[in-house]
Enzyme design. Structure first.
Site, PDB file in Angstrom:
ATOM      1  N   ALA A  75       8.204  25.631  18.821  1.00 48.38           N
ATOM      2  CA  ALA A  75       7.422  26.213  17.722  1.00 48.38           C
ATOM      3  C   ALA A  75       5.993  25.687  17.776  1.00 48.38           C
ATOM      4  CB  ALA A  75       8.047  25.848  16.379  1.00 48.38           C
ATOM      5  N   TYR A 141       2.184  26.843   8.383  1.00 46.92           N
ATOM      6  CA  TYR A 141       3.157  26.180   9.271  1.00 46.92           C
ATOM      7  C   TYR A 141       4.450  25.893   8.504  1.00 46.92           C
ATOM      8  CZ  TYR A 141       5.312  22.080  11.413  1.00 46.92           C
ATOM      9  OH  TYR A 141       6.219  21.192  11.924  1.00 46.92           O
TER      10      TYR A 141
END
Ligand code: UDP
Length: 330
Positions: A75, A141
């Protein structure tokens, strides 16, 4: 048992691969090397340069390697970047995890340990933070990581996919072997940025905001050694293999330090004056994030072993001072 580690060439992923191999697991790493380094992959792990969004490549890995479980790190993970380029985070984090889970469901692999974050909480209701506290991310995020957790929860209901989401606080430090450590380009995390000053890579460290409601006005974070995080991933995997139900766990030391306290400790560890300047707050930063890890201790039997800030910074300093160019010069 064969474990696939997407993102196993990155910082926390590579340390977890070392831990898995130490514990006798057979390990396969898939990483697109966008931010990871092939040199960070343990020599005993089988490495594939592959992007989790590439369903065909991932299906081939699952079939060829007969994967039993997944520990997922692949990620994008920079708070600042997520605020200026949110769609990159939706594409890589949510798109990537959608593709990975699709392949897992198709291939009948039903266990996943997932790297989540304290940023899922946003501005906390109280300190220390419990897993059941409000989740209202203040940055993109954290929002994508929380959505990834929810995605897994729905996949549990629909497909019986069992997951553990590990919400870690601020990962830092390096492996004691000296073989792997943190290496980001550009570097944005506080401890490695501070250590760039004594390494001669930057003049000073910039403190983002001195007007928070904290003991010295700078943000408070809970710094946790990467090796302790790596151990928690293996325990979380064993918990699922042992029949544990899907769950979320905080991982931190339970003690918060301000940015100025971290800089002060780095001065004493390195013996360098480390100049600091101050600037505006960084967008998306909550004032304080400190974990209660009581649940991980109780359910997973986890206990952080490196719980002093001096020890954590000394471990990071040992890595950075012996590898000033990260993995590039080896
Ligand atoms: N920080 C800072 N200067 C820097 C990098 C970070 O003052 O050059 C602060 C940041 O605002 C936050 C803390 O240090 O309060 C930890 O930031 P980091 O990016 O390391 O981790 P995060 O908490 O965002 O996961």
């Amino acid at each position: 048992m064969t474990i696939l580690v997407p993102g196993g060439a990155g910082y926390i992923g590579s340390h977890t691969v070392y831990e898995l191999i130490d514990r006798g697991y057979d390990v396969v790493v898939a990483d697109n090397l966008q931010t990871g380094f092939e040199r960070a992959v343990h020599p005993s792990a089988r490495f594939y340069k592959a992007d989790i969004r590439d369903r065909a490549a991932m299906t081939e890995i699952f079939q060829k390697e007969k994967i039993d479980g997944v520990i997922h790190f692949a990620a994008s993970s920079q708070v600042g970047e997520s605020m200026t380029d949110p769609l990159k985070y939706y594409d890589n984090n949510l798109g990537g995890t959608t593709a990975l889970l699709e392949v897992m469901v198709e291939q009948g692999v039903k266990k996943i340990v997932f790297s989540s974050t304290a940023a899922a909480y946003g501005e906390p209701e109280r300190i220390p933070i419990l897993e059941s506290d409000r989740t209202e991310p203040t940055n993109c995020y954290g929002d994508t990581k929380l959505a990834m957790e929810r995605m897994m929860s729905w996949c549990d209901r629909a497909h019986g996919l069992k997951y553990t989401a590990l919400r870690y606080f601020n990962a830092c430090g390096a492996h004691e072997s000296g073989e792997i450590g943190e290496a980001h380009d550009p570097e944005t995390h506080l401890i490695p940025v501070i250590l760039q000053v004594p390494l001669g890579k930057r003049e000073s460290v910039t403190v983002f905001g001195e007007d928070y409601d904290t003991r010295d006005g700078t943000c408070v974070r809970d710094y946790i050694h990467v090796t302790d995080l790596a151990k928690a991933h293996v325990l979380a995997l064993e918990y699922l293999v042992g029949g544990g139900s899907s769950d979320v766990f905080n991982l931190g030391n339970g003690v918060g330090f301000t940015v100025n306290e971290v800089i002060k400790t780095a001065r004493s560890v390195t013996g360098h004056a480390i100049a600091a300047t101050s600037s505006e707050r960084r967008a998306g930063d909550p004032a304080q994030l400190v974990a209660s890890s009581a649940k991980a201790k109780q359910v997973l039997g986890w206990k952080p072993e490196h719980d002093s800030l001096e020890e954590i910074i000394a471990s990071a300093w040992k890595w950075h001072s012996s590898h000033p160019k990260g993995f590039e010069e080896e």
